[in-house]
Scaffold this active site. Structure first.
Site, mmCIF file in Angstrom:
data_model
loop_
_atom_site.group_PDB
_atom_site.id
_atom_site.type_symbol
_atom_site.label_atom_id
_atom_site.label_comp_id
_atom_site.label_asym_id
_atom_site.label_seq_id
_atom_site.Cartn_x
_atom_site.Cartn_y
_atom_site.Cartn_z
ATOM 1 N N LYS A 1 -37.403 -19.044 33.431
ATOM 2 C CA LYS A 1 -36.223 -19.250 34.280
ATOM 3 C C LYS A 1 -35.167 -20.101 33.584
ATOM 4 O O LYS A 1 -34.185 -20.504 34.191
ATOM 5 C CB LYS A 1 -36.628 -19.931 35.590
ATOM 6 N N ARG B 1 -48.094 -26.113 21.382
ATOM 7 C CA ARG B 1 -47.805 -25.095 20.365
ATOM 8 C C ARG B 1 -46.408 -24.574 20.667
ATOM 9 O O ARG B 1 -46.116 -24.209 21.808
ATOM 10 C CB ARG B 1 -48.860 -23.987 20.481
ATOM 11 N N ARG C 1 -57.349 -18.225 19.187
ATOM 12 C CA ARG C 1 -58.276 -19.164 18.586
ATOM 13 C C ARG C 1 -57.960 -20.611 18.953
ATOM 14 O O ARG C 1 -58.809 -21.317 19.482
ATOM 15 C CB ARG C 1 -58.173 -19.059 17.065
ATOM 16 N N THR C 2 -56.750 -21.036 18.660
ATOM 17 C CA THR C 2 -56.428 -22.451 18.821
ATOM 18 C C THR C 2 -56.507 -22.876 20.281
ATOM 19 O O THR C 2 -57.065 -23.908 20.611
ATOM 20 C CB THR C 2 -55.036 -22.741 18.238
ATOM 21 N N HIS D 1 -49.670 -27.649 11.235
ATOM 22 C CA HIS D 1 -50.750 -27.251 12.127
ATOM 23 C C HIS D 1 -51.939 -28.142 11.730
ATOM 24 O O HIS D 1 -52.884 -27.698 11.100
ATOM 25 C CB HIS D 1 -51.056 -25.759 11.939
#
Lengths: 326, 179
Positions: free
Chosen positions: A100, A122, A72-73, A150
């Site tokens: 890595k 995020r 969604r975000t 958020h």
């Protein structure tokens, strides 16, 4: 409200955000929140046009840096960026140098060397956005950091409530679920209390943060008490992936005690709104009949997310008010 | 501060423009008014009322916000973004003649932005530009089809249009400059 204001437009109390980044609701004043919501109203109209695109962010580059899974975000930000004509770049963990062993700071500095204008981040660690904000010149937008905040989710929730109820002031909002692990909760309670709503939070005692009351909310483990006369009931996902111990006996038992069913909803106001930030666990925090029922605005939340993120991107693309050159 | 148009004069001017619209378009079929925010919107509404009085027909009226189309939006290194407001066009502009309404025509950049914004809503049969005041100093090849008043100005001066619906009174004032 705005539909009647064609002739005389509301003058906003502020015309810009004070900070170059959006790290959390904690940094925003109630006037700044109102500015984002007002701007989002204009942005929502763009999504109704035959050509859903405006040239406002032409030539700006936005990097979507997602260290945690998100449907969604991430898609919401990407659509918002494209509707504003920004160039977007998606960096997903699986294919990046993070596998890595590169650190977050090094990844960010390398991306920054290609001079993007904004980075949407995020990350699973609380405070990751603050770290980037200190080392990057680009504007940082927090798309969820660990258990911290958020902010765009809280803004889109507020937008959705305000659209239906006309204002946030004086509403009773009950937030029920996994309070402990929820960044959506931390952003939402700060925003809602700043805008004058009365916030009740509810969950098993093991999932109620001990310091939650300092945010000015009422905490309870009684769903009936939380739901009584509520204007808005917001359910939060049980975040099994963040749980390291046993917080409650079983998902079945959780649903029996805290799950939102039609019967439990009877105590709320007749025009109650049911909200969920997603992804939903049907039959855990919410019954399917409620999720798909007439009070549910869950898909409206998703639709409004694009408009709210367009507003944030647009407002941060300018400079901050205090930096204004003569 | 010289008042260059008072309330009576503004009223007579808009009535005259309404008649010109009817004459030029041989009626009001297929016409729609779109006001550029902020002060183009009440002017468009007044013209719609005048057209209704003359012809008995309603002309659809909308409001256009051009902020997201401005050519100076990302030019400032720093500085706050201009406020975005809603565009409200509740009718299809396809195959209509659109009367674009603004208060002052100056550099022509607002009109350029408005034309780009309008065309994102569809393909009108034509667009005609109505302004209450044309103060000159064009920077783009743009010309109004209906002008309330041609007002020669110097770039140092500023033209303030005040309207009852927004400012509590009707007047056009010339401010500043080397008086």
């Amino acid at each position: 409200m705005t539909t009647a204001s064609t002739e005389v437009d509301r003058k906003p109390a502020v015309t810009a955000l004070r900070h170059k980044d959006l790290l959390g609701i904690g940094d925003l004043t109630s006037d700044e929140i109102a500015l984002v919501l007002d701007t989002a109203e204009a942005m929502k109209e763009v999504g109704t046009r035959p050509i859903k695109k405006v040239p406002a962010l032409r030539g700006k580059t936005v990097v979507n840096l997602f260290f945690e899974p998100s449907t969604r975000t991430r898609t919401s930000f990407e659509i918002a960026e494209k509707r504003l004509s920004a160039d977007t770049l998606n960096v997903a963990i699986g294919t990046s140098s993070v596998v890595k062993g590169e650190t977050l700071a090094d990844t960010a500095l390398n991306l920054e060397a290609m001079s993007p204008d904004m980075i949407v981040l995020r990350h699973s660690s609380s405070g990751a956005c603050h770290l980037l904000s200190r080392i990057c010149r680009s504007a940082i937008i927090n798309a969820g950091d660990g258990m911290h905040e958020h902010p765009t989710q809280a803004l889109l929730d507020a937008f959705t409530i305000r659209e239906r109820k006309k204002q946030l002031n004086g509403l009773k909002v009950a937030i029920i679920g996994d309070l402990l692990h929820s960044r959506v909760l931390r952003s939402n309670i700060q925003l809602l209390t700043k805008m004058g709503a009365q916030v009740w939070v509810c969950g098993p005692p093991t999932l109620i943060p001990t310091d939650i009351r300092r945010f000015g909310v009422i905490a309870t483990s009684s769903v009936d008490e939380a739901v009584a006369d509520a204007d808005v009931v917001m359910l939060l996902r049980i975040q099994l992936e963040r749980m390291e111990g046993a917080y409650f006996p079983s998902l079945r038992e959780y649903f029996r005690v805290f799950g939102m069913t039609e019967a439990r909803l009877q105590r709320a106001k007749p025009d109650v709104m049911i909200m969920h930030p997603g992804p939903m666990n049907r039959g855990v925090e919410i019954a399917s009949e409620v999720a798909d029922g007439p009070y549910s605005v869950i898909l409206e939340q998703v639709a409004n997310g694009v408009a709210v993120r367009m507003a944030v991107l647009y407002l941060l693309a300018g400079g901050a008010e205090h930096e204004e050159a003569a | 501060m010289p008042v260059v148009m008072d309330a009576d004069r503004i009223g007579r001017t808009l009535a005259r423009i309404a008649h010109e619209i009817v004459e030029r378009n041989k009626g009001v079929d297929d016409l729609a008014l779109v006001g550029v925010r902020t002060r183009g919107v009440p002017i468009a509404k007044r013209l719609a009322r005048a057209l209704k009085e003359i012809t008995g027909h309603d002309v659809p009226t909308g409001a256009l916000d051009i902020t997201l189309y401005r050519d100076d939006l990302m030019r400032h290194a720093v500085g706050p973004q201009p406020q975005v407001r809603r565009t409200e066009i509740q009718f299809s502009i396809d195959n209509r003649k659109i009367l674009l309404v603004d208060d002052v025509l100056y550099t022509g950049r607002t009109t350029r932005a408005a034309l780009d914004a309008l065309i994102d809503y569809g393909r009108p049969k034509g667009i005609q530009l109505i302004v209450l005041v044309d103060r000159g100093h064009r920077e783009l090849p743009i010309k109004a089809d209906y002008v309330g008043k041609n007002l020669p100005t110097s770039p140092e001066e500023s033209v303030q249009v005040r309207l009852l619906e927004i400012d509590g009174q009707d007047e056009v004032v010339l401010e500043g400059g080397a008086a």
